[in-house]
Design an enzyme around this catalytic site. Sequence first.
Site, mmCIF file in Angstrom:
data_model
loop_
_atom_site.group_PDB
_atom_site.id
_atom_site.type_symbol
_atom_site.label_atom_id
_atom_site.label_comp_id
_atom_site.label_asym_id
_atom_site.label_seq_id
_atom_site.Cartn_x
_atom_site.Cartn_y
_atom_site.Cartn_z
ATOM 1 N N LYS A 161 47.815 40.103 47.458
ATOM 2 C CA LYS A 161 48.253 38.736 47.167
ATOM 3 C C LYS A 161 49.777 38.676 47.264
ATOM 4 O O LYS A 161 50.433 39.689 47.325
ATOM 5 C CB LYS A 161 47.828 38.321 45.745
ATOM 6 C CG LYS A 161 46.368 37.934 45.670
ATOM 7 C CD LYS A 161 45.979 37.423 44.288
ATOM 8 C CE LYS A 161 46.849 36.336 43.735
ATOM 9 N NZ LYS A 161 46.961 35.130 44.583
ATOM 10 N N GLU A 204 51.207 35.596 39.058
ATOM 11 C CA GLU A 204 49.763 35.581 39.349
ATOM 12 C C GLU A 204 49.080 36.789 38.710
ATOM 13 O O GLU A 204 47.972 36.673 38.174
ATOM 14 C CB GLU A 204 49.526 35.588 40.863
ATOM 15 C CG GLU A 204 49.876 34.264 41.516
ATOM 16 C CD GLU A 204 49.773 34.301 43.027
ATOM 17 O OE1 GLU A 204 49.432 33.262 43.607
ATOM 18 O OE2 GLU A 204 50.046 35.350 43.632
ATOM 19 N N ASP A 258 42.302 31.781 41.741
ATOM 20 C CA ASP A 258 43.489 31.971 42.575
ATOM 21 C C ASP A 258 43.063 32.320 44.006
ATOM 22 O O ASP A 258 41.917 32.712 44.243
ATOM 23 C CB ASP A 258 44.352 33.093 41.965
ATOM 24 C CG ASP A 258 45.806 33.027 42.420
ATOM 25 O OD1 ASP A 258 46.121 32.245 43.338
ATOM 26 O OD2 ASP A 258 46.628 33.767 41.846
HETATM 27 C C1 5RP Z 1 50.667 33.313 46.521
HETATM 28 C C2 5RP Z 1 49.346 33.926 46.773
HETATM 29 C C3 5RP Z 1 48.326 33.055 47.424
HETATM 30 O O1 5RP Z 1 47.243 32.893 46.578
HETATM 31 C C4 5RP Z 1 47.918 33.726 48.709
HETATM 32 O O2 5RP Z 1 49.069 33.917 49.509
HETATM 33 C C5 5RP Z 1 46.889 32.893 49.496
HETATM 34 O O3 5RP Z 1 47.481 31.678 49.881
HETATM 35 P P1 5RP Z 1 46.712 30.639 50.772
HETATM 36 O O4 5RP Z 1 45.521 30.190 49.999
HETATM 37 O O5 5RP Z 1 47.721 29.547 51.035
HETATM 38 O O6 5RP Z 1 46.317 31.354 52.064
HETATM 39 O O7 5RP Z 1 49.061 35.062 46.479
HETATM 40 O O8 5RP Z 1 51.577 34.251 46.017
#
Ligand code: 5RP
Length: 234
Positions: free
Chosen positions: A99, A108, A86
């Site tokens: 996150k 998540e 993730d």
């Molecule tokens: C979604 C998340 C994403 O993993 C986090 O925001 C990072 O996103 P990105 O890779 O687009 O910067 O937690 O809820």
Amino acid sequence: MQTSPDAPKRNAAYAAAEHVKDGMIVGLGSGTTAAYTIIALGERKKHQNLQILGIPSSYQAFQLAVQNGIPITTLEEHPEIDVNIDGADQIDPNLNLIKGMGAALAREKIVASSARKNIFIADEKKKVKVLGENGQPVPIEILPFAIALVQNRIQALGGSPLLRETKGKLGPVISDNGCAIMDATFGNIKDPKLLDNQLKMIPGVVETGLFIGLTDIVYIGKASTVEKLERKRI
Ligand code: 5RP
């Protein structure tokens, strides 16, 4: 290694995808960086006949998995995930995270908590000395009925809450779980575990974007290299 503007995200995502082996149950994260892992796994399915089942952490991840030919399962059928990959919004030196800027934090965290191994992927901008620095809010998923109560309790904890509004539609963001998202800034967070516990005690809080003690590996993608950070689970 890729050298396009998105190369750091892509490089981290492809490094993480190497941990996935035949027969694994794989947690599929959300966001623009995690999307590259789903694409990488789709390519391995197509070219190497990789046999996996994915558990998506959001509707975005579900759609991407379908588009990339990755078969889907559920936590009911497979409550234990072999590896979860993730993205993250901030990563501190203890590999604790913020996150949820994609509003997928509750699912998540459920997926991450079901995984034997958690790998988080990001570019260098996400690495910080202290969670909350640079005005980074903690996203908090809450029942819509509890918005006023949660706002007051966050203020009592010294935070500044802001209900997340949508772009492209009037009104609040509604998560995949039918919940609202409160972005709360606390300045530099001295004790993220304590804050997580305090927030979870507020009635109506479904989940927080503080991911404490869940990380095994972080890949920080750079233009043409990847930095690997590891944490031993206690
Ligand atoms: C979604 C998340 C994403 O993993 C986090 O925001 C990072 O996103 P990105 O890779 O687009 O910067 O937690 O809820």
